[in-house]
Design an enzyme around this catalytic site. Sequence first.
Site, PDB file in Angstrom:
ATOM      1  N   CYS A   2       0.710  -1.193  -0.522  1.00 61.68           N
ATOM      2  CA  CYS A   2      -0.104   0.245   0.065  1.00 61.68           C
ATOM      3  C   CYS A   2       1.264   1.318  -0.251  1.00 61.68           C
ATOM      4  CB  CYS A   2      -0.881  -0.416   1.199  1.00 61.68           C
ATOM      5  SG  CYS A   2      -1.734  -1.826   1.034  1.00 61.68           S
ATOM      6  N   GLY A  28      -0.963   1.061  -4.698  1.00 63.15           N
ATOM      7  CA  GLY A  28      -2.352   0.322  -4.887  1.00 63.15           C
ATOM      8  C   GLY A  28      -3.486   0.865  -5.300  1.00 63.15           C
ATOM      9  N   ASN A 101       0.616   0.120   5.699  1.00 65.22           N
ATOM     10  CA  ASN A 101       1.520  -0.726   4.739  1.00 65.22           C
ATOM     11  C   ASN A 101       1.970  -2.003   5.586  1.00 65.22           C
ATOM     12  OD1 ASN A 101       2.362  -1.940   2.034  1.00 65.22           O
ATOM     13  ND2 ASN A 101       4.278  -0.970   2.446  1.00 65.22           N
ATOM     14  N   GLY A 102       1.463  -2.459   4.945  1.00 62.31           N
ATOM     15  CA  GLY A 102       2.167  -4.079   5.184  1.00 62.31           C
ATOM     16  C   GLY A 102       0.670  -5.789   6.172  1.00 62.31           C
ATOM     17  N   TYR A 257      10.118  -4.409  -7.782  1.00 59.95           N
ATOM     18  CA  TYR A 257       8.875  -4.565  -8.404  1.00 59.95           C
ATOM     19  C   TYR A 257       8.152  -3.511  -7.888  1.00 59.95           C
ATOM     20  CZ  TYR A 257       4.267  -5.055 -10.116  1.00 59.95           C
ATOM     21  OH  TYR A 257       2.920  -4.562 -10.893  1.00 59.95           O
TER      22      TYR A 257
END
Length: 503
Positions: A2, A28, A101-102, A257
């Site tokens: 995210c 996201g 985020n995670g 990526y």
Amino acid sequence: MCGIVGIVSNEAVNQSIYDALTVLQHRGQDAAGIITCDGNRLYLRKDNGLVRDVFHTRHMLRLRGNMGIGHVRYPTAGCESSAEAQPFYVNSPYGISLAHNGNLINAEELRDNLFREDLRHINTDSDSEVLLNVLAHELQSRGKLHIDEEDIFAAVAGVHRRCQGAYAAVAMITGYGVLAFRDPFGIRPLVYGRRKTPQGTDYMVASESVALDSLGFKLVGDVLPGEAVFIRHDGTMVVRQCAEHTRYTPCIFEHVYLARPDSIIDNVSVYKARLRMGETLAEKIRRQRPDHDIDVVIPIPDTSRTAALQLANNLGVKYREGFIKNRYIARTFIMPGQQQRKKSVRQKLNAIDLEFKGKNVMLVDDSIVRGTTSQQIIQMAREAGARKVYFASAAPPVRYPNVYGIDMPTKSELIGHGRTVEQIATEIGADWLVFQDLDDLVHAVRRGNRNIEAFDCSVFTGEYVTGGVGPEYLENLERMRSDGAKEERRLQDDEVIEMHNTA
């Protein structure tokens, strides 16, 4: 994966947070949200969709205040409903909002403890709401009407003791300021910077440095593993280490990526890391096939371009753009269902026949995850007239699930799991397939920052840096997050909506 952002400024932050989220949109595309604070009043807007679709003029005008946080989400844990959109908010104590985020690997245990010990109800399946309530519990346990930095950092220390997994988080405490913190392993990225203005100094935290750049903030540094940054509402900043034991092991897939090439995370240029990936991949090709017959190197846009260009230069082979990308199609890697991913590949890419016809083509991609995209692109190259189609991956085979916030949930959906390189080549239809060696990948990224002790390479090795990830956890993860399970939940949601509309 995210994207998160937090800003404390001398002027309204609504437009700045919006602009930062558009820059982080690649992290996201499922949902977006912003919450701002004006005095003691909070203003929230969040919903499913892209940033540009969630926020209209009427929403922006209501997001008043000089500090706020924002989030763009793609779904891993939990469902895909708008109830899962972030930031989340709890009114007690003080009024705390949080974006994360995670992924927490002990979320269920924490959820149970929060109810038993604190009577806290968690309303969604999101581990981010769990993280928020743990932080709220730790602050409330200080038992004070008014808190200071010591209380806030003590609360973060409590979060570190209780939460396991990956978390880069930004929280806003109403009337106090913006808090950012990162797990003791530093798995997900988090950076911060400052901007001088005639009115004073503005501060910002974000998932990637490119968000700072776009708004004229100067990168100060990374939030280190276990560290917390607190920006007071009056525009001053304090940094504190809050974890007893830390280990610098960021996720290497960010450089493969996830991150934009123009970002600097963990003091490593993503662009330079990908250049080095291309160099080492070219060296491996030379070792395996010194007399190769590659006529042209063609990247699969966009993430692999940097590595492909360097690979072509090192091999002394022509580099050409053979695929044109429709930029209005979302990243297929982070689409929620396999059928949607399959449908989108040919909508997203179109081959330029003259770059393929009669040639031995080396296609380069950043990685191979499910293999669906690779298989279709190789078929497109053959249909465009390629004599032979070779395939190079800038990363090793992805063989294991990710449990730290990337949607690689089930072994059965990973083409690399339980297959040799030759078997993978057969599955995707390549005449020859070459993967980056893990040691070369680690060297390519770590050369930018020798302070990094190691990387989370769990998707390649099955070794999880936090520990606590056993067969039972992975089996449960597979039941919850497989494409089949997601489709079943989607159908159930559609059925509920249909029943509601009928009623």
